[in-house]
Design an enzyme around this catalytic site. Structure first.
Site, PDB file in Angstrom:
ATOM      1  N   ASP A  35       3.154   7.024  34.171  1.00 20.74           N
ATOM      2  CA  ASP A  35       4.258   7.148  35.132  1.00 20.74           C
ATOM      3  C   ASP A  35       4.258   8.510  35.823  1.00 20.74           C
ATOM      4  OD1 ASP A  35       5.256   4.628  34.911  1.00 20.74           O
ATOM      5  OD2 ASP A  35       6.899   5.138  33.560  1.00 20.74           O
ATOM      6  N   PRO A 112       4.228  11.672  24.681  1.00 19.04           N
ATOM      7  CA  PRO A 112       3.334  10.543  24.938  1.00 19.04           C
ATOM      8  C   PRO A 112       4.104   9.301  25.364  1.00 19.04           C
ATOM      9  CG  PRO A 112       2.891  11.559  22.788  1.00 19.04           C
ATOM     10  CD  PRO A 112       4.182  12.113  23.280  1.00 19.04           C
ATOM     11  N   SER A 469      -1.489  -0.486 -17.604  1.00 17.16           N
ATOM     12  CA  SER A 469      -1.250  -1.622 -18.489  1.00 17.16           C
ATOM     13  C   SER A 469      -2.440  -1.750 -19.436  1.00 17.16           C
ATOM     14  CB  SER A 469      -1.108  -2.906 -17.656  1.00 17.16           C
ATOM     15  OG  SER A 469      -0.955  -4.022 -18.493  1.00 17.16           O
ATOM     16  N   SER A 541       5.153   3.143 -14.802  1.00 14.38           N
ATOM     17  CA  SER A 541       5.683   4.125 -13.830  1.00 14.38           C
ATOM     18  C   SER A 541       4.552   4.745 -13.016  1.00 14.38           C
ATOM     19  CB  SER A 541       6.506   5.208 -14.536  1.00 14.38           C
ATOM     20  OG  SER A 541       5.877   5.710 -15.688  1.00 14.38           O
TER      21      SER A 541
END
Length: 629
Positions: A35, A112, A469, A541
């Site tokens: 533009d 931008p 695990s 975790s």
């Protein structure tokens, strides 16, 4: 119009003094791709004679080599400095440029136009007083025009210029101009832009940039630069109630104690009553101190040191305000958040929030909705991804003084920072405090944590076992608890599988659910430590951020991280529950180690290697460490 004053040659000191006291306007250019944003800024730099001779020579050479104007000067090249920008003819990052006129100094951000660089545009807009939204007269209002206009409204930029550019390519048609203006006016009303100035122009040719153009005799308004020179932004801030976030407690010697900072809004004078927040204590301004002497009055935009008539405990991050009109204090809010990180937002994950000069811990709930900024539609969302905008609730670990962002950008705007990497991951705007934050207060209790622990003859602690695990966490934790029970300790074991049968039975295994899983267990662990218990927590975790969050809930020395170190190949070979086989077969999604990451501890207090230690030996090491510490 140019800043090239005769004083430069005649009296350079007089010129510099006059230049020092000019007002400053920060503005940005935005809009759709191509533009003319970079061209407009280049034109402003050129017309204000802010280009040196060697820069002009380089510009002329670059225009012939990589320009888009057929060998003529391509003003966009003054701003688009990245090689990728010049190759593609687009702006990628925010470019800041400085120029001045006889009456004002300017800092302009060229942002931008592409959707994937929305976060860059938000960065440029965050400090802007005004926005120039460009529209290609041939194309009219486009999707990205709407996107950037929405962001300008969201960020509270009050001074908006609609620059309808490339009017020379439509024959300076008033009909085209009026049609675009009518369409944009309808859209602006929907997003809250109540007032804007529309200017027809040609950035490339210089029409209606610094001087009125005879190509559009039907346009009676000002050219762009005189309009920017006339915008009054300083009075906007000075008319608001006094606010000054404390940046530094100034204590050069025993006889002086002042509070330094940048005045965000309002004015202040000696003798004025002020309130310190969040403590709520009041005092009176004694002096306003600067490097050049005391001031009888200080205003928004000035950096000063304020002394008070009373000795009050004030720290960096506190806010000085006028006593009769203080900001609110709360620790839970509704806010709009623009997500700016490649890694998506996880509800419940702890982040750092910087607001004013204060940094506090913050967690975000699941978004109430995210906004499709192209259509303004409100969409359901579980999380926010890069460049997405959503409305969420925030919970902080300490109360803060704040104003709604629409009233005060300094005390209502914030950034979110990742606790591990220190990356800025989001920017936000506070709307209001949640009512529940005003209704909930700490109840004073006579029985303390220390007395509960003394009754049991031990120090309450969390022993947090983490690992893949199949690493052996539950087995080892069970052995540790049996040994400590035998020694007369009061313990409780929170096991990951067992907790999912009750407290966390509503959670799945997405990243969001894993974060919430650990948050709940950490809060329960904190309550148990408060009861004087030694809590053994056996959870995979997988994320460092949540383990750090659990640690920070506790006092120093109360959290002991145990890394049950087992290589993935060994854990998978054991596969006691058959989970790895299911994950490899695609029957289990988001399984840690396969299609969901595990982040190893960086500073665990204890590491036990289950490839060299039996579960009994590992348990003995943990018990011995606890006994010695």
């Amino acid at each position: 119009m140019s800043h090239q004053s005769a004083l430069i040659a005649e009296d350079i000191e007089a010129y510099l003094k006059a230049h020092e006291h000019k007002s400053l306007l920060r503005f940005l250019t935005c809009g759709s791709v191509d533009d003319g944003k970079s061209t407009l800024i280049g034109r402003l730099l050129y017309d204000s004679k802010m280009i040196f001779e060697d820069q002009m020579a380089a510009l002329e050479a670059d225009s012939k080599k990589v320009g888009t104007q057929g060998g003529e000067i391509d003003f966009a090249l003054l701003v688009d400095g990245l090689a990728a920008e010049r190759e593609q003819g687009i702006t990628i990052d925010v470019a800041y440029r400085f120029f001045s006129t006889d009456t004002r100094k300017f800092i302009v951000a060229d942002t931008p136009g592409h959707e994937q660089y929305t976060r860059n545009m938000v960065t440029g807009a965050s400090t802007a007083d005004a926005a120039i939204i460009l529209i290609d007269a041939r194309k009219g209002v486009l999707t990205q025009t709407r996107r950037h206009s929405y962001l300008v409204s969201l960020l509270g930029i009050r001074h908006v210029v609609l620059a309808i550019n490339k009017m020379d390519l439509v024959g300076w048609s008033q009909e085209v101009f009026d049609s675009i203006l009518a369409e944009y006016h309808d859209f602006a009303a929907q997003i809250g832009i109540k007032d804007f100035t529309a200017i027809p122009m040609s950035a490339l040719k210089g029409d209606n940039i610094t001087e009125p153009s005879d190509k559009a005799p039907w346009y009676k308004g000002p050219p762009l630069l005189p309009h920017l020179e006339s915008l009054d932004v300083e009075d906007d801030l000075r008319e608001k109630p006094f606010r000054m976030p404390v940046q530094w407690v100034n204590r050069p010697d025993l006889d002086f104690r002042g509070f330094s900072g940048l005045i965000a809004t309002g004015t202040i004078s000696p003798g004025d009553k002020v309130k310190v927040l969040p403590s709520g204590r009041e005092s009176t301004v004694a002096r306003i101190v600067t490097m050049t002497g005391d001031l009888p009055r200080a205003v928004a935009g000035q950096s000063v040191t304020i002394t008070l008539t009373d000795e009050i405990d004030i720290s960096r991050g506190d806010v000085l305000s006028i006593a009769g009109h203080p900001p609110e204090v709360a620790d839970q809010f509704e806010a709009t958040i623009v997500w700016m990180d490649d890694e998506g937002m996880l509800p419940g994950r702890p982040y750092l929030m910087k607001i004013g000069t204060r940094i506090v811990g913050a967690s975000i709930t699941e978004p109430k909705y995210k906004v499709n900024v192209n259509t303004l539609e409100q969409l359901a969302a579980k999380r926010l991804e890069l460049n997405e905008i959503g409305v969420c609730n925030l919970s902080l670990d300490a109360p803060i003084a704040f104003d709604a962002y629409k009233d005060n950008h300094t005390l209502g705007g914030f950034i979110l920072v990742d606790r591990i990497s220190n990356r800025t991951v989001g920017a936000g705007m506070l709307h209001f405090a949640l009512r529940r934050s005003q209704n909930i207060h700490w109840q004073a209790l006579d029985v303390s944590k220390a007395s509960r622990a003394a009754q049991k003859g031990q120090k309450g602690r969390v022993v947090w076992l983490t690992g893949l695990s199949g690493a052996g966490k539950s087995t080892i934790a069970n052995l540790v608890e049996k040994r400590m029970q035998a020694d007369g300790r009061h313990t409780y074991l929170l096991d990951g599988d067992n907790v999912r049968h009750g407290l966390n039975k509503d959670l799945g295994f997405t990243e969001e659910d894993r974060v919430e899983n650990i948050r709940r267990v950490a809060e329960v662990s904190k309550l148990m430590v408060d009861a004087g218990l030694i809590v053994l927590v056996s959870f995979i975790s997988p994320f460092r951020a949540e383990r750090r969050m659990a640690r920070e809930l506790m006092e120093d020395g109360e959290f002991v991280e145990v890394y049950v170190a087992t290589p993935l190949a060994v854990a998978e070979q054991r596969d006691v529950k058959g989970l790895y086989a299911k994950a490899r077969a695609g029957e289990l999604k988001n399984f840690t180690g396969i299609d969901s990451p595990y982040e190893e501890p960086e500073h665990a207090e204890i590491t036990v290697d289950t490839t060299t230690l039996s579960p009994e030996q590992a348990a003995e090491e943990i018990v011995a460490w606890l006994a010695n510490n």
